[in-house]
Every structure is written in structure tokens, then in C-alpha cells.
Motif scaffolding. Sequence first.
Motif, short mmCIF file in Angstrom:
data_model
loop_
_atom_site.label_atom_id
_atom_site.label_comp_id
_atom_site.label_asym_id
_atom_site.label_seq_id
_atom_site.Cartn_x
_atom_site.Cartn_y
_atom_site.Cartn_z
N GLU A 179 0.83 -1.32 -0.29
CA GLU A 179 -0.01 0.13 0.86
C GLU A 179 0.71 1.48 -0.55
O GLU A 179 0.16 2.42 -0.40
CB GLU A 179 -0.92 -0.03 1.16
N ALA A 180 2.00 1.37 0.55
CA ALA A 180 2.84 2.41 0.66
C ALA A 180 2.98 2.93 -1.00
O ALA A 180 3.00 4.02 -1.66
CB ALA A 180 4.62 1.98 0.12
N ILE A 181 2.17 2.58 -2.33
CA ILE A 181 2.19 2.73 -3.29
C ILE A 181 0.97 2.43 -4.09
O ILE A 181 0.87 1.61 -3.72
CB ILE A 181 3.28 2.42 -4.67
N SER A 182 0.55 3.57 -4.70
CA SER A 182 -1.36 3.63 -5.87
C SER A 182 -1.25 4.00 -6.35
O SER A 182 -0.90 5.23 -6.24
CB SER A 182 -2.04 3.85 -3.97
N PHE A 183 -2.56 4.03 -7.46
CA PHE A 183 -2.75 4.69 -8.39
C PHE A 183 -4.22 5.14 -8.40
O PHE A 183 -5.11 4.17 -7.93
CB PHE A 183 -2.57 3.84 -9.80
N GLN A 184 -4.17 6.72 -7.80
CA GLN A 184 -5.44 6.78 -8.10
C GLN A 184 -6.11 6.94 -9.39
O GLN A 184 -6.03 7.61 -10.19
CB GLN A 184 -5.45 8.55 -7.24
N VAL A 185 -7.49 7.00 -9.32
CA VAL A 185 -8.61 6.73 -10.01
C VAL A 185 -9.15 8.08 -10.61
O VAL A 185 -9.86 7.66 -9.30
CB VAL A 185 -8.73 5.48 -11.36
N ASP A 186 -9.38 8.88 -10.60
CA ASP A 186 -10.59 9.70 -10.83
C ASP A 186 -12.18 10.22 -11.80
O ASP A 186 -11.88 10.08 -12.43
CB ASP A 186 -9.86 11.25 -10.92
N CYS A 187 -12.88 9.24 -11.36
CA CYS A 187 -13.99 9.57 -11.45
C CYS A 187 -14.71 11.13 -11.20
O CYS A 187 -14.87 11.26 -10.21
CB CYS A 187 -14.79 7.98 -10.60
N ALA A 188 -15.88 10.60 -12.30
CA ALA A 188 -16.70 11.54 -12.48
C ALA A 188 -18.10 11.71 -12.21
O ALA A 188 -19.15 12.22 -11.28
CB ALA A 188 -17.28 12.59 -14.75
N THR A 189 -18.16 10.13 -12.08
CA THR A 189 -19.97 10.10 -11.25
C THR A 189 -19.34 8.70 -10.76
O THR A 189 -19.24 8.38 -10.74
CB THR A 189 -20.89 9.49 -12.62
N GLN A 190 -20.67 8.11 -10.28
CA GLN A 190 -20.67 7.19 -9.23
C GLN A 190 -20.87 5.72 -9.96
O GLN A 190 -20.40 5.04 -10.10
CB GLN A 190 -22.05 7.39 -8.55
N GLU A 191 -21.04 5.66 -11.59
CA GLU A 191 -21.97 5.01 -12.47
C GLU A 191 -19.60 4.63 -12.35
O GLU A 191 -19.20 3.16 -12.51
CB GLU A 191 -21.56 5.16 -13.71
N GLU A 192 -18.82 5.54 -12.31
CA GLU A 192 -17.44 5.42 -13.01
C GLU A 192 -16.63 4.75 -11.73
O GLU A 192 -15.85 4.00 -11.99
CB GLU A 192 -17.33 7.04 -12.89
N VAL A 193 -17.34 5.18 -11.03
CA VAL A 193 -16.47 5.17 -9.89
C VAL A 193 -16.83 3.07 -9.35
O VAL A 193 -16.13 2.55 -9.03
CB VAL A 193 -17.06 5.36 -8.06
N ASP A 194 -18.38 2.99 -9.30
CA ASP A 194 -18.36 1.72 -9.22
C ASP A 194 -18.29 0.83 -9.86
O ASP A 194 -17.63 -0.74 -10.11
CB ASP A 194 -20.17 2.10 -9.87
N SER A 195 -17.79 1.20 -11.68
CA SER A 195 -16.92 0.10 -12.90
C SER A 195 -15.64 -0.08 -12.37
O SER A 195 -15.10 -1.20 -12.56
CB SER A 195 -17.55 0.79 -13.74
N TYR A 196 -15.23 0.78 -12.28
CA TYR A 196 -13.07 0.83 -11.36
C TYR A 196 -13.24 -0.38 -10.57
O TYR A 196 -12.85 -1.09 -10.21
CB TYR A 196 -12.95 2.11 -11.18
N TRP A 197 -13.98 0.09 -9.63
CA TRP A 197 -14.15 -0.73 -8.15
C TRP A 197 -14.58 -1.77 -8.34
O TRP A 197 -13.81 -2.89 -8.12
CB TRP A 197 -15.41 -0.09 -7.26
N ASN A 198 -15.72 -2.53 -9.05
CA ASN A 198 -15.62 -3.91 -9.43
C ASN A 198 -15.40 -4.43 -10.47
O ASN A 198 -14.76 -5.77 -9.57
CB ASN A 198 -17.28 -3.35 -10.10
N ALA A 199 -14.06 -3.60 -11.20
CA ALA A 199 -13.32 -4.99 -12.45
C ALA A 199 -12.67 -4.43 -11.76
O ALA A 199 -11.71 -5.61 -11.37
CB ALA A 199 -13.36 -3.01 -13.59
N LEU A 200 -11.41 -3.40 -10.28
CA LEU A 200 -10.16 -3.95 -10.13
C LEU A 200 -10.55 -4.54 -8.87
O LEU A 200 -9.73 -5.37 -8.93
CB LEU A 200 -9.85 -2.12 -10.09
N ALA A 201 -11.08 -5.22 -7.91
CA ALA A 201 -11.41 -5.01 -6.65
C ALA A 201 -11.92 -6.89 -7.10
O ALA A 201 -12.17 -7.58 -6.39
CB ALA A 201 -12.54 -5.13 -6.41
N ASP A 202 -12.42 -7.47 -8.60
CA ASP A 202 -12.77 -8.93 -8.92
C ASP A 202 -11.13 -9.77 -8.45
O ASP A 202 -10.28 -9.27 -9.08
CB ASP A 202 -13.21 -8.34 -10.54
N GLY A 203 -11.57 -10.31 -8.01
CA GLY A 203 -10.42 -11.92 -7.45
C GLY A 203 -8.71 -10.95 -6.55
O GLY A 203 -8.44 -11.72 -5.94
#
Length: 156
Positions: free
Chosen positions: A72-96
Motif C-alpha cells: 500500500e505504500a504505492i497506489s494509483f488514484q483513479v479520478d471519477c466523474a460519476t458514481q457509475e464510473e466509481v462503481d465500474s472501476y471499483w468492481n473491475a479492479l476489486a474482482d479477485g
Amino acid sequence: MQKITPCLWFDTEGEEAAQFYTSIFPGSRIVEVTRYGSAGPRAEGTVMTVLFELDGQQFVALNGGPEFKPNEAISFQVDCATQEEVDSYWNALADGGEPGPCGWLKDRFGVSWQIVPKVLGELITDPDAGKAQRVMAAMLSMGKIEIAELERAAAG
């Protein structure tokens, strides 16, 4: 050409990670794959590096061996304009992977990401200190960030 390119160290799964990431972010692609030769240090023909782009940002995945693991000392921040975008990236990246607090997660390769709606930064820097603190408290109670909850906290 960008001046600074993040290099992600993997044991052997660099190409798989690059394929996973480029499948998630629009405008992304694998640019080049290099392989180890007879000089080693890994088996000839195995993937050494993968140069890939995520939404125009270049990264390198290096299959360097098991010595180092992401943390966790290094992370990549994904800036999102909408909740739909948050949900999409969160669900895809958290898969597994592993969801964490405050919009953070670890993907299936152990790489840390922050999935952040743009409105969060606006609300926690609001000149109304009470509003900013209510939003901060709400965010600290979340895993995936929910914009509607932030806005409710801001409204009091």
C-alpha cells in the motif's frame, strides 16, 4: 514521450496484469512485450517486460521474480466523474482482489488503487469547516465511496 514511467514488479504475472488493466481502462493498450534471452536470468523466451498504456499513461510490468511484492505504500488514484464510473472501476479492479477502506482496494495482483470521485476533493476542501468534516467522517466509514452519501453528509 513521458518522462516518468511507473514500473510494476511482478514474479511472473506481468503480462496477465497488463492484459487485465488494459481491459478495464478505455483508451488503453499493450505497446510492447520483451522476452528474456539466453543470457537470463530467467528462462529464455519468458516475458521480461510489458510496456502498456492506461488511458494514455505508460506503465511497465517487469517479471523480476518473487523477491518483491506490491504494498500500500504505492497506489494509483483513479479520478471519477460519476458514481457509475466509481462503481465500474471499483468492481473491475476489486474482482479477485481485496476491497479496503476509504475508496482503496488491492487488485488480484496485490497492486493498490484509490477509486475517488472528483466531488470528494471538492467537498473536503469546502470553506465551511463543518461541512468538510462531516464529509470526511462519512468517507472514513466507507469502503467503496458513495457520492450520494457524501452529499448527504455535506448537507448535514
